[in-house]
Design an enzyme around this catalytic site. Structure first.
Site, PDB file in Angstrom:
ATOM      1  CB  ALA A  14      -0.906  -0.004   1.226  1.00 31.25           C
ATOM      2  CB  CYS A  15      -0.048   4.712  -0.897  1.00 32.56           C
ATOM      3  SG  CYS A  15       0.655   6.343  -1.058  1.00 32.56           S
ATOM      4  N   PRO A  16       2.656   4.447   1.096  1.00 35.72           N
ATOM      5  CG  PRO A  16       4.377   5.634   2.214  1.00 35.72           C
ATOM      6  CD  PRO A  16       3.108   4.813   2.456  1.00 35.72           C
ATOM      7  CG  ASP A  41      -2.196   1.538  -3.427  1.00 31.39           C
ATOM      8  OD1 ASP A  41      -3.356   1.459  -2.986  1.00 31.39           O
ATOM      9  OD2 ASP A  41      -1.445   2.506  -3.186  1.00 31.39           O
TER      10      ASP A  41
END
Length: 78
Positions: A14-16, A41
């Site tokens: 997932a981000c980042p 994502d």
């Protein structure tokens, strides 16, 4: 699909993390080389477009197939 020099698999991250991993990979590459990134994502298309705009790297393509996003990014000249 276009040729690439390095492939980065950031599926299920997932981000980042996808952006951070791409940034690290690009930093080890020569100017003009192409990085292929595979991500899952949902925010990745916008994140990678923004990342390339801010860093000067060239987003050559951004595609989606079966829930996976594939980006080709050309390393900027340094």
């Amino acid at each position: 699909m276009m040729n690439y020099d390095v492939e980065l698999d950031v599926r299920r991250l997932a981000c980042p993390l996808p952006i951070l991993r791409a940034k690290k990979s690009l930093s080890t590459m020569n100017s003009g080389q192409v990085l292929k990134v595979v991500a899952t994502d949902k925010g990745a298309p916008k994140d990678f477009a923004d990342f390339c705009k801010k860093t000067g790297n060239e987003l050559l393509s951004s595609t989606e197939e079966n829930g996976e996003f594939v980006f080709l990014i050309r390393r900027r000249a340094v």
